[in-house]
Motif scaffolding. Sequence first.
Motif, short mmCIF file in Angstrom:
data_model
loop_
_atom_site.label_atom_id
_atom_site.label_comp_id
_atom_site.label_asym_id
_atom_site.label_seq_id
_atom_site.Cartn_x
_atom_site.Cartn_y
_atom_site.Cartn_z
N ASN A 121 0.81 -1.17 -0.03
CA ASN A 121 0.01 0.06 0.01
C ASN A 121 0.81 1.27 -0.06
OD1 ASN A 121 1.23 -0.28 2.38
ND2 ASN A 121 -0.78 0.03 3.71
N TYR A 122 2.19 1.17 -0.79
CA TYR A 122 2.94 2.52 -0.57
C TYR A 122 3.44 2.17 -2.00
CZ TYR A 122 6.03 -1.57 0.78
OH TYR A 122 6.67 -2.59 0.94
N GLU A 123 4.04 3.40 -2.27
CA GLU A 123 4.70 3.45 -3.73
C GLU A 123 6.26 3.05 -3.92
OE1 GLU A 123 3.15 4.18 -6.55
OE2 GLU A 123 1.13 4.56 -5.44
N ILE A 124 6.80 2.65 -4.82
CA ILE A 124 7.93 2.32 -5.02
C ILE A 124 8.66 3.31 -6.15
CG2 ILE A 124 9.91 0.51 -5.51
CD1 ILE A 124 7.93 -1.50 -4.60
N LEU A 125 9.22 4.23 -5.75
CA LEU A 125 9.87 5.12 -6.69
C LEU A 125 11.29 4.84 -7.34
CD1 LEU A 125 9.13 8.67 -4.81
CD2 LEU A 125 7.44 7.08 -5.94
N ALA A 126 11.05 4.37 -8.42
CA ALA A 126 12.48 3.86 -9.06
C ALA A 126 12.43 3.83 -10.52
CB ALA A 126 12.72 2.41 -8.44
N ALA A 127 13.53 3.78 -10.90
CA ALA A 127 13.71 3.80 -12.50
C ALA A 127 14.70 2.76 -12.75
CB ALA A 127 14.49 5.35 -13.15
N PHE A 128 14.07 1.81 -13.24
CA PHE A 128 14.94 0.40 -13.68
C PHE A 128 15.26 0.36 -15.21
CE2 PHE A 128 12.99 -1.15 -9.49
CZ PHE A 128 14.51 -1.36 -8.93
N GLU A 129 15.05 1.57 -15.69
CA GLU A 129 15.27 1.57 -17.35
C GLU A 129 16.79 0.96 -17.41
OE1 GLU A 129 14.30 4.11 -15.86
OE2 GLU A 129 12.13 4.57 -16.67
N GLY A 130 16.93 -0.12 -18.27
CA GLY A 130 18.24 -0.72 -18.60
C GLY A 130 18.68 -1.87 -17.74
N CYS A 131 17.82 -1.99 -16.68
CA CYS A 131 17.94 -3.17 -15.60
C CYS A 131 17.14 -4.40 -15.70
CB CYS A 131 17.78 -2.56 -14.23
SG CYS A 131 18.87 -1.10 -14.19
N SER A 132 17.56 -5.61 -15.81
CA SER A 132 16.85 -6.44 -15.91
C SER A 132 16.21 -7.21 -14.50
CB SER A 132 17.57 -7.85 -16.32
OG SER A 132 18.63 -8.16 -15.76
N VAL A 133 15.37 -7.67 -14.41
CA VAL A 133 14.66 -8.14 -13.17
C VAL A 133 15.67 -8.89 -12.31
CG1 VAL A 133 12.96 -9.37 -11.88
CG2 VAL A 133 12.29 -8.10 -14.10
N SER A 134 16.62 -9.79 -12.86
CA SER A 134 17.52 -10.49 -12.23
C SER A 134 18.51 -9.79 -11.64
CB SER A 134 17.95 -11.72 -13.11
OG SER A 134 18.77 -10.91 -14.22
N THR A 135 18.91 -8.53 -11.78
CA THR A 135 19.85 -7.58 -11.27
C THR A 135 19.29 -7.05 -10.12
OG1 THR A 135 19.33 -5.70 -12.82
CG2 THR A 135 21.02 -7.43 -13.47
N ARG A 136 17.83 -6.93 -9.99
CA ARG A 136 17.53 -6.03 -8.81
C ARG A 136 17.77 -6.89 -7.42
NH1 ARG A 136 11.59 -4.55 -11.42
NH2 ARG A 136 12.72 -4.12 -13.27
N VAL A 137 18.35 -6.08 -6.44
CA VAL A 137 18.55 -6.54 -5.46
C VAL A 137 17.52 -6.71 -4.09
CG1 VAL A 137 20.16 -6.36 -3.21
CG2 VAL A 137 20.98 -5.75 -5.54
N LEU A 138 16.75 -5.28 -3.82
CA LEU A 138 15.74 -5.26 -2.86
C LEU A 138 14.68 -5.49 -3.54
CD1 LEU A 138 15.81 -4.62 0.12
CD2 LEU A 138 15.16 -2.34 -0.33
N SER A 139 13.99 -6.64 -3.35
CA SER A 139 12.33 -6.71 -3.66
C SER A 139 11.22 -6.37 -2.95
CB SER A 139 12.35 -8.47 -3.69
OG SER A 139 12.39 -8.99 -2.70
N PRO A 140 10.28 -6.33 -3.26
CA PRO A 140 9.05 -5.80 -2.56
C PRO A 140 8.89 -6.68 -1.27
CG PRO A 140 8.45 -5.70 -4.82
CD PRO A 140 9.74 -6.42 -4.97
N ALA A 141 9.10 -7.89 -1.24
CA ALA A 141 9.29 -8.74 0.23
C ALA A 141 10.13 -8.18 1.10
CB ALA A 141 9.26 -10.21 -0.46
N MET A 142 11.19 -7.98 0.61
CA MET A 142 12.54 -7.52 1.41
C MET A 142 11.80 -6.11 2.08
SD MET A 142 15.87 -8.92 -0.26
CE MET A 142 15.76 -10.09 -1.53
N MET A 143 11.39 -5.21 1.19
CA MET A 143 10.86 -3.94 1.69
C MET A 143 10.18 -4.24 2.63
SD MET A 143 10.54 -1.92 -2.07
CE MET A 143 11.92 -1.71 -3.05
N SER A 144 8.89 -4.96 2.47
CA SER A 144 7.97 -5.36 3.56
C SER A 144 8.59 -5.75 4.95
CB SER A 144 6.86 -6.11 3.01
OG SER A 144 6.13 -5.64 1.95
N ALA A 145 9.46 -6.79 4.56
CA ALA A 145 10.08 -7.25 5.83
C ALA A 145 10.89 -6.23 6.54
CB ALA A 145 10.99 -8.36 5.61
#
Length: 361
Positions: A121-145
């Motif tokens: 129920n919150y926004e994730i302000l990010a610009a992932f242009e040029g980044c594949s999903v596999s390179t992302r470190v912090l996932s929404p599940a980790m953010m919630s935790a």
Amino acid sequence: SEITQAEKKLACSGMSGGSSKETSEGNLNQTEIPLVYSDSFTEQQLHAFPPSGVRESQSNRRPSITEMFQCSINTVASWDFDDIDDVKQSTFEYEEEKPSKEQKEKEDVQIHTESHSQEPNYEILAAFEGCSVSTRVLSPAMMSALRSHLPFAVSQNNYWLKYTMIRDGSSLRCLFTHIEANPRIIIAIETMKGEVFGSYTGTQWTVSGLEYYGSGEAFLWKLKTPKMPTYKTIEDQVVLESELEVFPWTGKNRNVQCLPNLHGSPIIIGGGEDVMSFSATTSGYGAGLMIDQDLSRGTTDPCLTFQSPALCDDKEFEIKNIEVWTLTPVTTIEQAESLEQSLKIAKDNSRLFRQQRRTSI
């Protein structure tokens, strides 16, 4: 004056609709007397209710509340309550079947998965242009935790991605430029082995030489199990990426964070007993997290500041990607940038004011 028996009959017949009868002992058949409150009795009617077995000479005595109540209760004495036991039996006849241990565990996993798989129920302000999903470190599940361990004042703020090595390059100066105006910073690191860990600091990063600074809001954290290239189901991924270990500040020292310079020095979070030593000493404590200036490697030791173990299996690790996040109360990147600029101007003005004051003194 004494009330005659005829007057008593007349009073009772008036209350029961004229259908009262006498028993063999001269008492009234009380089953035909309606249920009424005591304050509705007239003075004459009150004297018309002698208790059962009272002699005629005592019939003019004013009845007690208990006696009047008993007289009224007898009205329902003939009710049939034979079915009450049947009602009770039918009420408790149904007993819910207890689930087996396997069913209970399955339900617990399902509830846990649903709670974490819901859209935040919150926004994730990010610009992932040029980044594949596999390179992302912090996932929404980790953010919630992580959110449950943040200070209350910012626990409902939105995550804003300020720096990612894949997009912005591996430069300490570039990283510092992106975060210098933000006091609350989350660092997330993924190693080549899939281990994920990082830090939260609540004090603005500044070049401090060899001096530590920081607040008690800071903590180190790590993902309990390394990330996998693929997961069987999205539910498995959500559950595994929600399991974090968090190591808050212990108060045993103030070696929270340190940035000696931007020309060859590492980023340091946590320390041991010796303020000037960033490596593990004879006591076994060192920097909880230290990132080299080129952002390609790092080290981790057991840390006295956070009473944390080494955050990964190997003391030295290679970095696959670093993300640096901050927290903002607004919901768009444009608003966040505008607010950040205002805070930066306020900070610069405050610094200038302090310098002028010292000069004047």
